[in-house]
Design a protein around this motif. Structure first.
Motif, short mmCIF file in Angstrom:
data_model
loop_
_atom_site.label_atom_id
_atom_site.label_comp_id
_atom_site.label_asym_id
_atom_site.label_seq_id
_atom_site.Cartn_x
_atom_site.Cartn_y
_atom_site.Cartn_z
N VAL A 84 0.85 -1.20 0.00
CA VAL A 84 0.00 0.00 0.00
C VAL A 84 0.88 1.25 0.00
O VAL A 84 0.60 2.22 -0.72
N CYS A 85 1.97 1.23 0.76
CA CYS A 85 2.90 2.36 0.80
C CYS A 85 3.46 2.64 -0.58
O CYS A 85 3.47 3.78 -1.05
N ARG A 86 3.93 1.61 -1.24
CA ARG A 86 4.51 1.77 -2.58
C ARG A 86 3.45 2.30 -3.55
O ARG A 86 3.73 3.19 -4.36
N GLN A 87 2.24 1.77 -3.47
CA GLN A 87 1.15 2.23 -4.32
C GLN A 87 0.85 3.72 -4.07
O GLN A 87 0.70 4.49 -5.02
N LEU A 88 0.79 4.12 -2.81
CA LEU A 88 0.50 5.52 -2.49
C LEU A 88 1.58 6.45 -3.02
O LEU A 88 1.28 7.51 -3.57
N HIS A 89 2.85 6.04 -2.87
CA HIS A 89 3.93 6.87 -3.38
C HIS A 89 3.89 6.98 -4.91
O HIS A 89 4.28 8.00 -5.47
N ASP A 90 3.41 5.93 -5.58
CA ASP A 90 3.30 5.95 -7.04
C ASP A 90 2.11 6.79 -7.50
O ASP A 90 2.18 7.43 -8.55
N GLU A 91 1.02 6.78 -6.74
CA GLU A 91 -0.24 7.35 -7.22
C GLU A 91 -0.62 8.70 -6.64
O GLU A 91 -1.40 9.42 -7.24
N ILE A 92 -0.11 9.04 -5.46
CA ILE A 92 -0.55 10.26 -4.78
C ILE A 92 0.54 11.33 -4.89
O ILE A 92 1.66 11.15 -4.43
N TYR A 93 0.18 12.46 -5.51
CA TYR A 93 1.10 13.58 -5.62
C TYR A 93 1.39 14.11 -4.22
O TYR A 93 0.49 14.35 -3.44
#
Length: 147
Positions: A84-93
């Motif tokens: 989830v952390c990796r996804q958030l860093h990829d998707e959330i400005y």
């Protein structure tokens, strides 16, 4: 008034630090809330927590904004906090800083892979968790541009 009193006065005037806590385990979420207490350090504003049990709810909430720090349980299922952390860093400005709770002290390298800014292992050590969150908050507040 000494510097500590001035710092404490300034901290109480600042808005609360909004902390998102993600774990599918309500006991883990409760332990994190208890470890953080009302504030993680005397020189920092109070803490306000929001708890989430699913990864979809976390992504949606972070996408809407308003959180200063994210604490994600790396042992959560079915979606672990590291993914989830990796996804958030990829998707959330400008994703807020993330602290990942790892399964073991040796899993720090996985937290680094996930792009977490900090990590601490289970079982939760209240002092270590509060210290890590305090450092993330200080860094976050230092980056804020005065209005």
């Amino acid at each position: 008034m000494n510097n500590q009193q001035a710092s404490a006065g300034n901290a109480s005037e600042q808005p609360a630090v909004k902390v998102l806590i993600y774990s599918d385990d309500s006991t883990t979420r409760e332990k994190v809330v208890m470890a953080l207490g009302r504030r993680v350090a005397a020189d920092l504003p109070p803490i306000r927590t929001s708890e989430f049990a699913t990864a979809d709810a976390v992504v949606s909430a972070v996408d809407k904004g308003g959180f200063d720090i994210l604490i994600l349980d790396g042992e959560a299922t079915p979606a672990g906090g590291m993914g989830v952390c990796r996804q958030l860093h990829d998707e959330i400005y400008q994703c807020p800083p993330v602290l990942v709770l790892t399964g073991r002290p040796q899993d720090g390298w996985l937290a680094t892979w996930s792009r977490a800014e900090a990590w601490t292992p289970h079982p939760i050590d209240p002092v270590a968790l509060a210290d890590s969150v305090a450092e993330l908050v200080r860094t976050r507040l230092a980056k804020r541009v005065p209005a």
